[in-house]
Write a protein that holds these residues in place. Structure first.
Motif, PDB file in Angstrom:
ATOM      1  N   ALA A   1       0.842  -1.201   0.000  1.00 51.76           N
ATOM      2  CA  ALA A   1       0.000   0.000   0.000  1.00 51.76           C
ATOM      3  C   ALA A   1       0.883   1.259   0.000  1.00 51.76           C
ATOM      4  O   ALA A   1       1.967   1.260   0.578  1.00 51.76           O
ATOM      5  N   ARG A   2       0.389   2.304  -0.664  1.00 48.67           N
ATOM      6  CA  ARG A   2       1.163   3.537  -0.782  1.00 48.67           C
ATOM      7  C   ARG A   2       0.391   4.725  -0.221  1.00 48.67           C
ATOM      8  O   ARG A   2      -0.826   4.808  -0.364  1.00 48.67           O
ATOM      9  N   ALA A   3       1.151   5.624   0.379  1.00 45.67           N
ATOM     10  CA  ALA A   3       0.556   6.889   0.839  1.00 45.67           C
ATOM     11  C   ALA A   3       1.486   8.019   0.434  1.00 45.67           C
ATOM     12  O   ALA A   3       2.691   7.804   0.243  1.00 45.67           O
ATOM     13  N   ALA A   4       0.942   9.214   0.296  1.00 41.17           N
ATOM     14  CA  ALA A   4       1.765  10.383  -0.034  1.00 41.17           C
ATOM     15  C   ALA A   4       1.561  11.461   1.011  1.00 41.17           C
ATOM     16  O   ALA A   4       0.438  11.661   1.498  1.00 41.17           O
ATOM     17  N   ILE A   5       2.662  12.117   1.366  1.00 39.76           N
ATOM     18  CA  ILE A   5       2.589  13.301   2.225  1.00 39.76           C
ATOM     19  C   ILE A   5       3.101  14.463   1.385  1.00 39.76           C
ATOM     20  O   ILE A   5       4.253  14.458   0.933  1.00 39.76           O
ATOM     21  N   ILE A   6       2.231  15.412   1.126  1.00 41.10           N
ATOM     22  CA  ILE A   6       2.606  16.552   0.275  1.00 41.10           C
ATOM     23  C   ILE A   6       2.826  17.763   1.179  1.00 41.10           C
ATOM     24  O   ILE A   6       1.910  18.187   1.896  1.00 41.10           O
ATOM     25  N   LEU A   7       4.042  18.298   1.162  1.00 41.84           N
ATOM     26  CA  LEU A   7       4.361  19.428   2.041  1.00 41.84           C
ATOM     27  C   LEU A   7       3.957  20.749   1.381  1.00 41.84           C
ATOM     28  O   LEU A   7       4.375  21.054   0.267  1.00 41.84           O
TER      29      LEU A   7
ATOM     30  N   ILE B   1      -3.634  10.203   0.920  1.00 40.57           N
ATOM     31  CA  ILE B   1      -2.869  11.397   0.570  1.00 40.57           C
ATOM     32  C   ILE B   1      -3.107  12.422   1.671  1.00 40.57           C
ATOM     33  O   ILE B   1      -4.260  12.728   1.999  1.00 40.57           O
ATOM     34  N   VAL B   2      -2.032  12.912   2.255  1.00 37.98           N
ATOM     35  CA  VAL B   2      -2.145  13.930   3.300  1.00 37.98           C
ATOM     36  C   VAL B   2      -1.380  15.162   2.841  1.00 37.98           C
ATOM     37  O   VAL B   2      -0.224  15.063   2.415  1.00 37.98           O
TER      38      VAL B   2
ATOM     39  N   GLU C   1       0.058   1.114   7.077  1.00 37.94           N
ATOM     40  CA  GLU C   1       1.241   0.262   7.262  1.00 37.94           C
ATOM     41  C   GLU C   1       2.111   0.084   6.041  1.00 37.94           C
ATOM     42  O   GLU C   1       3.074  -0.669   6.069  1.00 37.94           O
ATOM     43  N   GLY C   2       1.810   0.777   4.986  1.00 41.94           N
ATOM     44  CA  GLY C   2       2.601   0.583   3.763  1.00 41.94           C
ATOM     45  C   GLY C   2       3.764   1.551   3.638  1.00 41.94           C
ATOM     46  O   GLY C   2       4.366   1.960   4.621  1.00 41.94           O
ATOM     47  N   GLU C   3       4.060   1.926   2.377  1.00 39.92           N
ATOM     48  CA  GLU C   3       5.158   2.855   2.097  1.00 39.92           C
ATOM     49  C   GLU C   3       4.615   4.276   1.969  1.00 39.92           C
ATOM     50  O   GLU C   3       3.529   4.489   1.420  1.00 39.92           O
ATOM     51  N   VAL C   4       5.400   5.252   2.435  1.00 43.51           N
ATOM     52  CA  VAL C   4       5.001   6.654   2.233  1.00 43.51           C
ATOM     53  C   VAL C   4       6.023   7.344   1.349  1.00 43.51           C
ATOM     54  O   VAL C   4       7.223   7.047   1.412  1.00 43.51           O
ATOM     55  N   ILE C   5       5.530   8.266   0.550  1.00 41.56           N
ATOM     56  CA  ILE C   5       6.422   9.097  -0.252  1.00 41.56           C
ATOM     57  C   ILE C   5       6.155  10.543   0.142  1.00 41.56           C
ATOM     58  O   ILE C   5       5.002  10.931   0.348  1.00 41.56           O
ATOM     59  N   VAL C   6       7.221  11.302   0.297  1.00 43.51           N
ATOM     60  CA  VAL C   6       7.093  12.730   0.627  1.00 43.51           C
ATOM     61  C   VAL C   6       7.343  13.520  -0.645  1.00 43.51           C
ATOM     62  O   VAL C   6       8.356  13.296  -1.323  1.00 43.51           O
ATOM     63  N   THR C   7       6.431  14.400  -0.993  1.00 44.32           N
ATOM     64  CA  THR C   7       6.641  15.300  -2.138  1.00 44.32           C
ATOM     65  C   THR C   7       6.302  16.717  -1.693  1.00 44.32           C
ATOM     66  O   THR C   7       5.839  16.926  -0.570  1.00 44.32           O
TER      67      THR C   7
END
Ligand code: UD1
Ligand code: MG
Length: 447
Positions: free
Chosen positions: A3-9, A49-50, A97-103
């Motif tokens: 599972a994937r999640a994104a954190i957008i700053l 997506i946060v 519980e998956g992977e997060v990517i920060v963009t």
């Protein structure tokens, strides 16, 4: 797939934009930079997506809520650095519980395909790029095997480290559990007194976790901080759109003068002459020709239709196949049936034009009484005489005609001719007598 999640700053102040509009809401290709960032996260298949927003910009928060809902907002107040910003998203990702990517919210050209490689690694993955000018960026310090040892911020770098041109794009991926446990260890003992996200690389190494860099193209990761960079991003975006259009077979003799929106749908076999602007929401079918200096938004143009030069199509203009819309014609919220024509100096607002109808020069759909808007319907094959004012709501039937200069306030039945102008009065010789009399007067007055 994990599972994937994104954190957008997007909690930075964006003060260098010197604008009352928050930085991430500035548009590129007619779409807010933040929406481009969310698009990329969605295209990566991120199920969560946060967006991290500052307390200082309620409009950014409202923008995120409108698109993704309340659960997608994390507030960072005050902004104490990029690591602090990512931590602000932890609660919103509770249970993930998956992977997060920060963009970042200010990198409008970044596409999913540029950064998808960041997923699936062990430990921490950083997306780097080769910078033409590395000034200001964090530098990636690689070991002899190309492994990522650390990221050092420009302000903390030694003269030797400053010569490194392999830089941090800001995009970073790791499992959520590793990311947040590393973040808890980040300190702010540096020249800016900020919590640097980039410190997680060294912290991961210290624990024996894997760290690696994957490379992206510099243009794709470009960030916008000031108006000049916004214009550069727009120029890059436009050139990508033009190249894609031409690769599909769109004919553009002067592509540099044509301005696209993020969602312009243009089939191969369309011709776009110089100096044309496409606002959002435009679809063009093959064989259509958009002539020079036309402005088109929210409109659909059918196959083999011709628009312009100097035409304006506004939202809700739907042109069927072979329609002609000529110079100084404005069309808004009107469906024009196949083969219909409005070639000169006309306003068509709110209504419909039947197939093969011809709208004479100077025709106006009088759609607005200052309070409400009304519709004008022109039937199939109707011929509207030049300078006709159609006072809506009104209907001109199929194969009906209006005489030039008509002011039409009542429906015209199918097949009828409506004349609505004062009858002509002709006085033989009157003008000649008048001219001679006035000339004589002027002479007598000595002028
Ligand atoms: C950051 C990276 C740097 C990288 C560069 C790429 C760190 C410490 N540095 O530097 O290595 O080369 O980006 O452009 O990460 N933000 C918040 N809250 C904060 C601070 C920032 O949300 O407290 C957001 C900003 O809105 C922006 C992004 O994070 O979208 C990056 O912040 P910025 O201050 O521009 O970082 P840089 O100094 O450019
Ligand atoms: Mg920056």
């Amino acid at each position: 797939m994990t599972a994937r999640a994104a954190i957008i700053l997007a909690a930075g102040q964006g003060t260098r934009m010197k604008s009352s509009l928050p930085k991430v809401l500035h548009p590129v290709g007619g779409r807010a930079m933040l929406d481009h960032a969310i698009d990329a996260a969605e295209a990566l298949g991120c199920e969560r997506i946060v967006v991290v927003v500052g307390d200082h910009s309620p409009s950014v928060r409202a923008h995120v809520v409108a698109r993704l809902g309340e659960g997608a907002v994390a507030v960072q107040d005050p902004p104490l650095g990029t690591a602090h910003a990512v931590r602000a998203a932890e609660a919103a990702l509770a249970g993930f519980e998956g992977e997060v990517i920060v963009t970042y919210g200010d990198t409008p050209l970044l596409k999913a395909s540029d950064i998808a490689v960041a997923f699936g690694g062990e430990g921490v993955t950083v997306v780097g790029f080769e910078a033409r000018d590395p000034t200001g960026y964090g530098r990636l310090l690689l070991d002899a095997d190309g492994g990522l040892e650390a990221i050092v911020e420009h302000k903390e770098a030694t003269p030797d480290q400053l010569t490194v041109t392999t830089c941090n794009s800001g995009v970073m991926a790791a499992s959520a559990s590793l990311m947040f446990s590393l973040l808890a260890e980040v300190r702010n003992e540096n020249s800016k007194g900020e919590y640097y996200l980039t410190d997680v690389v060294e912290l991961a190494r210290a624990r024996g976790a894997a760290t690696r860099a994957v490379m992206a193209n510099e243009d794709a990761v470009m960030g916008v901080n000031a108006q000049g960079e916004l214009a550069q991003a727009e120029a890059l975006f436009q050139s990508i759109q033009r190249d894609a259009a031409m690769a599909r077979g769109v004919h553009m003799p002067a592509p540099d003068t044509v301005h696209f929106s993020w969602d312009t749908e243009i089939e191969g076999g369309v011709t776009v002459e110089p100096y044309v602007v496409f606002g959002p929401g435009v679809t063009l079918a093959s064989g259509a020709r958009i002539r020079a200096f036309s402005h088109i938004e929210g409109a659909t143009v059918g196959a083999d239709a011709q628009v312009g030069p100097y035409a304006r199509l506004r939202p809700g203009a739907v042109l069927g196949a072979h329609v002609h819309v000529g110079n100084f014609v404005e069309v808004k919220n009107v469906e024009m049936g196949p083969g219909s024509k409005a070639n000169h100096l006309t306003y068509l607002g709110d209504g419909s034009v039947g197939p093969r109808a011809n709208i004479g020069a100077g025709t106006i759909f009088c759609n607005y009484d200052g309070f409400f808007k009304y519709r004008t319907e022109v039937g199939e094959g109707a011929l509207i005489g030049s300078n006709t004012a159609l006072v809506a709501p009104v209907r001109v039937g199929a194969n009906a005609m209006t005489g030039s200069g008509a002011v039409i306030t009542e429906d015209v039945p199918d097949g009828a001719l409506a004349i609505a102008r004062a009858k002509q009065v002709t006085k033989p010789g009157w003008a000649q007598e008048f001219i001679e009399m006035m000339r004589a007067r002027k002479m007598a007055a000595g002028k």
